[in-house]
Write a protein that holds these residues in place. Structure first.
Motif, PDB file in Angstrom:
ATOM      1  N   VAL A 132      18.987  -4.555 -62.678  1.00 50.77           N
ATOM      2  CA  VAL A 132      17.804  -3.761 -62.989  1.00 50.77           C
ATOM      3  C   VAL A 132      17.430  -2.832 -61.832  1.00 50.77           C
ATOM      4  O   VAL A 132      17.108  -1.657 -62.025  1.00 50.77           O
ATOM      5  N   PHE A 133      17.528  -3.346 -60.610  1.00 57.21           N
ATOM      6  CA  PHE A 133      17.206  -2.507 -59.450  1.00 57.21           C
ATOM      7  C   PHE A 133      18.194  -1.342 -59.322  1.00 57.21           C
ATOM      8  O   PHE A 133      17.800  -0.220 -58.980  1.00 57.21           O
ATOM      9  N   LEU A 179       3.291   4.588 -59.462  1.00 61.27           N
ATOM     10  CA  LEU A 179       3.626   3.913 -60.714  1.00 61.27           C
ATOM     11  C   LEU A 179       5.007   3.270 -60.654  1.00 61.27           C
ATOM     12  O   LEU A 179       5.218   2.150 -61.140  1.00 61.27           O
ATOM     13  N   ILE A 180       5.955   4.001 -60.037  1.00 66.16           N
ATOM     14  CA  ILE A 180       7.308   3.454 -59.909  1.00 66.16           C
ATOM     15  C   ILE A 180       7.289   2.192 -59.043  1.00 66.16           C
ATOM     16  O   ILE A 180       7.885   1.159 -59.378  1.00 66.16           O
ATOM     17  N   ILE A 182      19.056   4.537 -60.017  1.00 67.28           N
ATOM     18  CA  ILE A 182      19.759   5.660 -60.648  1.00 67.28           C
ATOM     19  C   ILE A 182      18.777   6.516 -61.443  1.00 67.28           C
ATOM     20  O   ILE A 182      18.780   7.754 -61.361  1.00 67.28           O
ATOM     21  N   VAL A 183      17.887   5.832 -62.213  1.00 65.37           N
ATOM     22  CA  VAL A 183      16.898   6.564 -63.013  1.00 65.37           C
ATOM     23  C   VAL A 183      15.954   7.348 -62.109  1.00 65.37           C
ATOM     24  O   VAL A 183      15.586   8.497 -62.399  1.00 65.37           O
ATOM     25  N   ALA A 184      15.553   6.732 -60.984  1.00 66.64           N
ATOM     26  CA  ALA A 184      14.643   7.414 -60.067  1.00 66.64           C
ATOM     27  C   ALA A 184      15.273   8.669 -59.487  1.00 66.64           C
ATOM     28  O   ALA A 184      14.633   9.726 -59.369  1.00 66.64           O
ATOM     29  N   VAL A 185      16.598   8.570 -59.141  1.00 66.13           N
ATOM     30  CA  VAL A 185      17.287   9.751 -58.591  1.00 66.13           C
ATOM     31  C   VAL A 185      17.414  10.843 -59.644  1.00 66.13           C
ATOM     32  O   VAL A 185      17.217  12.032 -59.376  1.00 66.13           O
ATOM     33  N   LEU A 186      17.722  10.424 -60.889  1.00 75.70           N
ATOM     34  CA  LEU A 186      17.908  11.419 -61.948  1.00 75.70           C
ATOM     35  C   LEU A 186      16.587  12.078 -62.346  1.00 75.70           C
ATOM     36  O   LEU A 186      16.557  13.262 -62.705  1.00 75.70           O
ATOM     37  N   VAL A 245      11.484  16.319 -62.059  1.00 75.66           N
ATOM     38  CA  VAL A 245      10.021  16.216 -61.916  1.00 75.66           C
ATOM     39  C   VAL A 245       9.545  17.024 -60.713  1.00 75.66           C
ATOM     40  O   VAL A 245       8.541  17.745 -60.776  1.00 75.66           O
ATOM     41  N   GLY A 246      10.290  16.917 -59.578  1.00 76.07           N
ATOM     42  CA  GLY A 246       9.915  17.675 -58.391  1.00 76.07           C
ATOM     43  C   GLY A 246       9.979  19.177 -58.636  1.00 76.07           C
ATOM     44  O   GLY A 246       9.085  19.923 -58.216  1.00 76.07           O
ATOM     45  N   PHE A 247      11.050  19.603 -59.343  1.00 77.60           N
ATOM     46  CA  PHE A 247      11.171  21.037 -59.640  1.00 77.60           C
ATOM     47  C   PHE A 247      10.031  21.495 -60.553  1.00 77.60           C
ATOM     48  O   PHE A 247       9.437  22.566 -60.336  1.00 77.60           O
ATOM     49  N   THR A 248       9.692  20.672 -61.531  1.00 76.50           N
ATOM     50  CA  THR A 248       8.613  21.036 -62.466  1.00 76.50           C
ATOM     51  C   THR A 248       7.278  21.168 -61.742  1.00 76.50           C
ATOM     52  O   THR A 248       6.543  22.143 -61.930  1.00 76.50           O
ATOM     53  N   PHE A 249       6.986  20.176 -60.881  1.00 70.89           N
ATOM     54  CA  PHE A 249       5.702  20.225 -60.177  1.00 70.89           C
ATOM     55  C   PHE A 249       5.647  21.342 -59.155  1.00 70.89           C
ATOM     56  O   PHE A 249       4.614  21.984 -58.981  1.00 70.89           O
TER      57      PHE A 249
END
Length: 489
Positions: free
Chosen positions: A192-193, A21-22, A198-202, A207-211
């Motif tokens: 925008v990139f 999606l990203i 930055i948003v992807a890193v944050l 998300v990784g910890f949750t999954f």
């Protein structure tokens, strides 16, 4: 909500869907931004750079080609005809390039300048039309008419050149604005990139910890289910061990019964095969009888065809006999007429006296020949009547023979049909006997296979009882391993 998901769904979502999606979002935004830049570049080239060339063509045609043609014609360096051709060519260039320029995307300021330029075009074109009339009428050696245009034409063309220069400057300014817009789009894409990175890193870490926590929880739940299932399996294996021992005893008894049934089925198969062979022999006899009747029927049909052919020949012979009778009658008539002519000739010879004696002898001979022809025609008619009677008798006999042949053919056909029906019934009996024999053989084979399968099943039942004991031991080992894995997790 993540607790209700399957483990495969969580892994698929965490490692594929979200990154996909990203990437899709970045791709869509990138394509859209590049399309915007492409539109800016197209605008700069098609609506600004190309029109610059078109405006320059119009300006050069007025200020250089037309003015140069007038000056050269005035100085005598160019003929009036050649100057007129150059001016017409320049006017055509002006018209084509000005139309092409007007077909481009014009700003509001450009439309204002275009309207002002067209007013100047009208003034200059009227002056140029007057110049063309002078070039058409005056001789190239007399330049008195050109004096009115030499130098004076600049007053009408210079404003056009100045107005076209304004359009050129405007094109350059608009192209500069479009370039600045493209630069802003590029800076926007960079920003925008950077924000997306930055948003992807944050977002990636939470998300990784949750999954990962969700996957670990699902794994623990699975281990607990395995431990519970292994305990229940152990109880079920003990029950299956007892049932397997009972099945082994029942399979052994069934095997003995199936062997006895195998012997009786083989005897039944042999008897059915004997009956099938007898039915097949009867079928062969019926087939031979049918072939014999068919040959007899074919011979009858051949004889019938020959009788039909003979009847046709008799009909033709009757017709030919009638023709002979007609010819004989004609000969008799001719003999009578010849006899009358000979008699008349003899009379004329007597009248002629000594001069007609030779002719009288010839008439006498002709009468003799006519008499002989008359007698021959009479004999032919008699023969024709006898032949016709014989033909009529032959036709009657042939018709009776045809009736007899048709009756015999019908009898042979009925006999063939009867043999066909008998053969069909015997064929059905033979097919039934063969089917019974085949079914008996297949039944004997099937029973033999069942006997062998029961032996294999007997052996398998014994092995199953032994295998269940090994499964019991394996289940206990699985339970121990699950408990050890639970402590590690």
């Amino acid at each position: 909500m993540t607790r209700k998901m399957k483990l495969s769904t969580k892994l698929y979502l965490g490692f594929f869907i979200i990154p996909a999606l990203i990437l899709i979002t970045l791709s869509i935004y990138s394509i859209s931004s590049f399309q915007r830049i492409d539109r800016q570049v197209i605008t700069i080239y098609d609506d600004r750079i190309v029109p610059l060339q078109q405006i320059k063509q119009v300006s050069d045609s007025y200020a250089i080609i037309i003015m140069d043609s007038v000056n050269k014609a005035h100085a005598g360096l160019l003929s009036h005809k050649q100057a007129l051709q150059d001016i017409n060519k320049a006017l055509q260039i002006i018209q084509d390039n000005w139309r092409a320029y007007q077909a481009t995307k014009l700003t509001f300021q450009e439309q204002v300048f275009v309207a002002e330029a067209e007013e100047l075009f009208l003034i200059a074109n009227r002056k140029i039309e007057e110049l063309k009339q002078v070039l058409k009428t005056e001789d190239s050696q007399e330049n008195s008419g050109l004096d009115n245009f030499y130098g004076a034409l600049y007053k009408d063309i210079d404003p056009i050149t100045a107005k076209l220069q304004q359009l050129t400057d405007l094109q350059i300014q608009v192209a500069k604005d479009e370039r600045e817009k493209a630069s802003l789009v590029y800076a926007e894409i960079q920003l925008v990139f950077k924000l997306l990175l930055i948003v992807a890193v944050l977002i990636a870490s939470p998300v990784g910890f949750t999954f990962s926590r969700s996957v670990l929880t699902a794994f623990k739940q699975t281990l607990n289910a395995v431990i519970t299932s292994s305990t229940e399996m152990a109880v079920a294996v003990e029950e299956q061990e007892r049932i397997a021992a009972q099945q082994a005893s029942a399979v052994n008894q069934t095997t003995i019964t199936m062997e006895e049934l195998n012997v009786s089925s083989k005897v039944a198969a042999e008897q059915a095969e004997t009956a099938a062979r007898g039915a097949k022999e009867v079928l062969n006899l019926a087939t031979e009888g049918t072939k014999t009747v068919a040959r007899s029927l074919n011979e009858m049909l051949n004889l019938k065809q020959k009788m039909i052919a003979m009847q046709t020949q008799i009909f033709q012979l009757s017709g030919q006999t009638n023709q002979i009778g007609n010819i004989s009658s004609l000969v008799s008539d001719l003999a009578n007429q010849t006899n009358m002519l000979a008699l008349n000739a003899a009379i004329e010879a007597v009248r002629a006296g000594s001069h007609g004696q030779g002719f009288a002898i010839i008439a006498t001979e002709i009468r003799k020949l006519a008499d002989q022809s008359q007698k021959s025609a009479t004999k032919i008619n008699s023969l024709v009547e006898n032949i016709q009677k014989a033909i009529n008798s032959t036709e009657i006999v042939t018709a009776d023979g045809m009736k007899t042949i048709e009756e015999n053919a019908n009898i042979s056909q009925d006999t063939a049909d009867t043999f066909g029906g008998v053969r069909s019934k015997i064929d059905e009996v033979t097919a039934s006997a063969q089917s019974i024999s085949l079914n008996a053989q297949q039944q004997a084979i099937a029973i033999q296979q069942v006997v062998e399968a029961m032996k294999i099943l007997n052996t398998a039942a014994t092995e199953t009882a032994s295998g269940i004991s090994q499964i019991k031991i394996g289940t206990q080992n699985l339970q121990e391993v699950s408990l050890a894995l639970k402590t590690l997790v």
